[in-house]
Design an enzyme around this catalytic site. Structure first.
Site, PDB file in Angstrom:
ATOM      1  N   ALA A 152     -10.179 -53.160 -15.786  1.00 41.00           N
ATOM      2  CA  ALA A 152      -9.946 -53.533 -14.396  1.00 41.00           C
ATOM      3  C   ALA A 152     -11.278 -53.364 -13.673  1.00 41.00           C
ATOM      4  CB  ALA A 152      -8.876 -52.637 -13.803  1.00 41.00           C
ATOM      5  N   GLY A 166      -8.032 -51.775 -18.750  1.00 37.84           N
ATOM      6  CA  GLY A 166      -7.111 -52.902 -18.553  1.00 37.84           C
ATOM      7  C   GLY A 166      -7.272 -53.980 -19.620  1.00 37.84           C
ATOM      8  N   GLU A 194      -5.269 -52.766 -22.489  1.00 37.79           N
ATOM      9  CA  GLU A 194      -3.856 -52.909 -22.091  1.00 37.79           C
ATOM     10  C   GLU A 194      -3.405 -54.369 -22.142  1.00 37.79           C
ATOM     11  OE1 GLU A 194      -4.855 -50.696 -18.537  1.00 37.79           O
ATOM     12  OE2 GLU A 194      -3.212 -49.309 -18.935  1.00 37.79           O
ATOM     13  N   GLU A 207     -10.094 -44.594 -18.983  1.00 35.03           N
ATOM     14  CA  GLU A 207      -9.781 -44.318 -17.573  1.00 35.03           C
ATOM     15  C   GLU A 207     -10.084 -42.880 -17.155  1.00 35.03           C
ATOM     16  OE1 GLU A 207      -7.916 -46.146 -19.576  1.00 35.03           O
ATOM     17  OE2 GLU A 207      -7.150 -47.897 -18.515  1.00 35.03           O
TER      18      GLU A 207
HETATM   19  N1  DAK Z   1     -15.517 -53.419 -13.642  1.00 33.92           N
HETATM   20  C1  DAK Z   1     -16.509 -54.003 -12.927  1.00 33.92           C
HETATM   21  N2  DAK Z   1     -17.689 -54.348 -13.437  1.00 33.92           N
HETATM   22  C2  DAK Z   1     -17.914 -54.082 -14.736  1.00 33.92           C
HETATM   23  C3  DAK Z   1     -16.937 -53.462 -15.554  1.00 33.92           C
HETATM   24  C4  DAK Z   1     -15.694 -53.119 -14.950  1.00 33.92           C
HETATM   25  N3  DAK Z   1     -14.697 -52.581 -15.646  1.00 33.92           N
HETATM   26  N4  DAK Z   1     -17.466 -53.316 -16.785  1.00 33.92           N
HETATM   27  C5  DAK Z   1     -18.702 -53.828 -16.734  1.00 33.92           C
HETATM   28  N5  DAK Z   1     -18.982 -54.293 -15.508  1.00 33.92           N
HETATM   29  C6  DAK Z   1     -20.211 -54.920 -15.034  1.00 33.92           C
HETATM   30  C7  DAK Z   1     -21.322 -53.881 -14.867  1.00 33.92           C
HETATM   31  O1  DAK Z   1     -21.195 -53.231 -13.631  1.00 33.92           O
HETATM   32  C8  DAK Z   1     -22.549 -54.766 -14.936  1.00 33.92           C
HETATM   33  O2  DAK Z   1     -22.705 -55.420 -13.700  1.00 33.92           O
HETATM   34  P1  DAK Z   1     -24.184 -55.618 -13.040  1.00 33.92           P
HETATM   35  O3  DAK Z   1     -24.743 -54.265 -12.916  1.00 33.92           O
HETATM   36  O4  DAK Z   1     -24.916 -56.465 -14.045  1.00 33.92           O
HETATM   37  O5  DAK Z   1     -23.907 -56.323 -11.747  1.00 33.92           O
HETATM   38  C9  DAK Z   1     -22.159 -55.819 -15.961  1.00 33.92           C
HETATM   39  O6  DAK Z   1     -20.731 -55.790 -16.025  1.00 33.92           O
HETATM   40  C10 DAK Z   1     -22.687 -55.534 -17.352  1.00 33.92           C
HETATM   41  O7  DAK Z   1     -22.313 -54.207 -17.686  1.00 33.92           O
HETATM   42  P2  DAK Z   1     -23.367 -53.101 -18.169  1.00 33.92           P
HETATM   43  O8  DAK Z   1     -24.717 -53.368 -17.608  1.00 33.92           O
HETATM   44  O9  DAK Z   1     -22.762 -51.767 -17.917  1.00 33.92           O
HETATM   45  O10 DAK Z   1     -23.421 -53.430 -19.724  1.00 33.92           O
HETATM   46  P3  DAK Z   1     -23.652 -52.427 -20.936  1.00 33.92           P
HETATM   47  O11 DAK Z   1     -23.782 -53.263 -22.141  1.00 33.92           O
HETATM   48  O12 DAK Z   1     -24.743 -51.444 -20.612  1.00 33.92           O
HETATM   49  O13 DAK Z   1     -22.296 -51.589 -21.041  1.00 33.92           O
HETATM   50  C11 DAK Z   1     -19.898 -51.285 -21.064  1.00 33.92           C
HETATM   51  C12 DAK Z   1     -21.102 -52.241 -21.354  1.00 33.92           C
HETATM   52  C13 DAK Z   1     -18.610 -52.085 -21.283  1.00 33.92           C
HETATM   53  C14 DAK Z   1     -19.934 -50.138 -22.077  1.00 33.92           C
HETATM   54  C15 DAK Z   1     -20.015 -50.748 -19.630  1.00 33.92           C
HETATM   55  O14 DAK Z   1     -20.175 -51.853 -18.752  1.00 33.92           O
HETATM   56  C16 DAK Z   1     -18.803 -49.975 -19.197  1.00 33.92           C
HETATM   57  O15 DAK Z   1     -18.635 -48.812 -19.581  1.00 33.92           O
HETATM   58  N6  DAK Z   1     -17.970 -50.594 -18.375  1.00 33.92           N
HETATM   59  C17 DAK Z   1     -16.818 -49.959 -17.812  1.00 33.92           C
HETATM   60  C18 DAK Z   1     -15.755 -49.903 -18.863  1.00 33.92           C
HETATM   61  C19 DAK Z   1     -14.526 -49.170 -18.353  1.00 33.92           C
HETATM   62  O16 DAK Z   1     -14.591 -48.003 -18.017  1.00 33.92           O
HETATM   63  N7  DAK Z   1     -13.435 -49.878 -18.321  1.00 33.92           N
HETATM   64  C20 DAK Z   1     -12.200 -49.350 -17.861  1.00 33.92           C
HETATM   65  C21 DAK Z   1     -12.111 -49.646 -16.413  1.00 33.92           C
HETATM   66  S1  DAK Z   1     -10.778 -48.750 -15.716  1.00 33.92           S
HETATM   67  C22 DAK Z   1      -4.520 -48.473 -12.362  1.00 33.92           C
HETATM   68  C23 DAK Z   1      -4.592 -49.791 -12.629  1.00 33.92           C
HETATM   69  C24 DAK Z   1      -5.416 -50.216 -13.615  1.00 33.92           C
HETATM   70  C25 DAK Z   1      -6.178 -49.353 -14.331  1.00 33.92           C
HETATM   71  C26 DAK Z   1      -6.099 -48.026 -14.057  1.00 33.92           C
HETATM   72  C27 DAK Z   1      -5.282 -47.578 -13.075  1.00 33.92           C
HETATM   73  N8  DAK Z   1      -3.697 -48.024 -11.324  1.00 33.92           N
HETATM   74  C28 DAK Z   1      -3.653 -48.802 -10.131  1.00 33.92           C
HETATM   75  C29 DAK Z   1      -3.136 -46.733 -11.399  1.00 33.92           C
HETATM   76  C30 DAK Z   1      -7.126 -49.826 -15.270  1.00 33.92           C
HETATM   77  C31 DAK Z   1      -8.325 -49.222 -15.237  1.00 33.92           C
HETATM   78  C32 DAK Z   1      -9.439 -49.708 -15.959  1.00 33.92           C
HETATM   79  O17 DAK Z   1      -9.414 -50.703 -16.638  1.00 33.92           O
END
Ligand code: DAK
Length: 259
Positions: free
Chosen positions: A64, A109, A112, A132
């Site tokens: 997400a 997400g 998921e 998360e």
């Molecule tokens: N959201 C927004 N932008 C994202 C993103 C994300 N999840 N993942 C990556 N990006 C963006 C980065 O910010 C970056 O943008 P710029 O800086 O270039 O503008 C671009 O994508 C490239 O990412 P990186 O520069 O970080 O690339 P790397 O190769 O260095 O790293 C990575 C790739 C996938 C390991 C890293 O980007 C990363 O760790 N991303 C976050 C992954 C993550 O934590 N995903 C889970 C998100 S939390 C809920 C509802 C839903 C959910 C939870 C609760 N409720 C309402 C209760 C769901 C939650 C999630 O999904």
């Protein structure tokens, strides 16, 4: 649609999430467009199988959108979770089988989303996880409920409580994905499996998916009753007559997919 593309080919609809600058992360607009795309394929009788993938070679869906979630209030976050859950449940209850072709990061997400699909095939470069807790939140789009149903409680707890990200080989070993293939072959493999499913009796495939879904939630007795119900329903279809006749005549069946 800006971020979600649908292509139809030989009874298979490929839905591609394409927001590559953010590694295909899900914001409100992506979720809305995905919802519309699912509605369109659900009501398309020509579509036998759906494949969901991410654009580019880096991410399926990296989660997400963290930027969109960061300022959310408690009611907004609840609304967000309900929206995502509703759309992922739509995938689960789509009449057609859905294959996730996981071409890179499937995190939060994104994992998921893959879990709501019927079958998951991953590229050898894929990475899957529920990170998360590393962001100070819980899963919100069904991970705490679907992950244990897919990999069992032990691995689900380890993944969700640690936030660790798994490589593709580990994901395959624990049953999170059905198969891992070289990145260059991912779509061909997903389409091959989709074509195989699309060649089967379409009514039987749809009813089988429904029965499998019931098995996830109902007690055994209810599930068996449902199975008997759909088994009986098959015998009112031309495909049952044709499938069995073709077997007895030692030839390939010609299915119509009619009810
Ligand atoms: N959201 C927004 N932008 C994202 C993103 C994300 N999840 N993942 C990556 N990006 C963006 C980065 O910010 C970056 O943008 P710029 O800086 O270039 O503008 C671009 O994508 C490239 O990412 P990186 O520069 O970080 O690339 P790397 O190769 O260095 O790293 C990575 C790739 C996938 C390991 C890293 O980007 C990363 O760790 N991303 C976050 C992954 C993550 O934590 N995903 C889970 C998100 S939390 C809920 C509802 C839903 C959910 C939870 C609760 N409720 C309402 C209760 C769901 C939650 C999630 O999904």
């Amino acid at each position: 649609m800006d971020y979600v593309k649908v292509e139809r080919r030989d009874g298979v609809a490929v839905i591609t999430i394409d927001r590559q600058p953010a590694l295909n992360a899900l914001n409100w607009q992506v979720l809305d467009e995905l919802s519309d795309a699912l509605d369109a394929v659900a009501s398309d009788a020509e579509t036998r199988v759906v494949v969901i993938t991410g654009a580019g070679d880096r991410a399926f869906v990296a989660g997400a959108d963290i930027e969109a979630m960061q300022p959310m209030s408690v009611p907004e976050a609840r609304e967000w979770a309900v929206l995502g859950q509703r759309i992922f449940s739509k995938i689960e209850s789509l009449p057609q089988p859905v294959i996730a072709a996981i071409n890179g990061y499937a995190l939060g997400g994104g994992c998921e989303l893959a879990l709501a699909c019927d079958i998951r095939i991953a590229s050898d470069r894929a990475k899957l996880g529920q990170p998360e807790v590393t962001l100070g939140i819980t899963t919100g789009f069904g991970g705490s409920q679907r992950l244990p149903r897919v990999v069992g409680p032990g691995w689900a707890r380890q993944m969700i409580l640690s936030g660790d990200v798994l490589d593709a080989a580990t994901a395959e070993r624990i049953g999170l994905v059905n198969a891992v293939v070289p990145a260059a072959e991912l779509m061909a493999e997903a389409m091959k499996l989709a074509a195989k499913i699309a060649s089967r009796g379409a009514v039987a495939v749809r009813l089988a998916k429904r029965a499998l879904n019931v098995s996830m939630d109902a007690d055994l007795e209810t599930g068996l009753r449902f199975e008997a119900e759909v088994f009986g329903e098959c015998f009112g279809t031309p495909d049952q007559k044709e499938g069995m006749k073709a077997f007895l005549e030692k030839r390939k069946p010609v299915f119509t997919g009619k009810w």
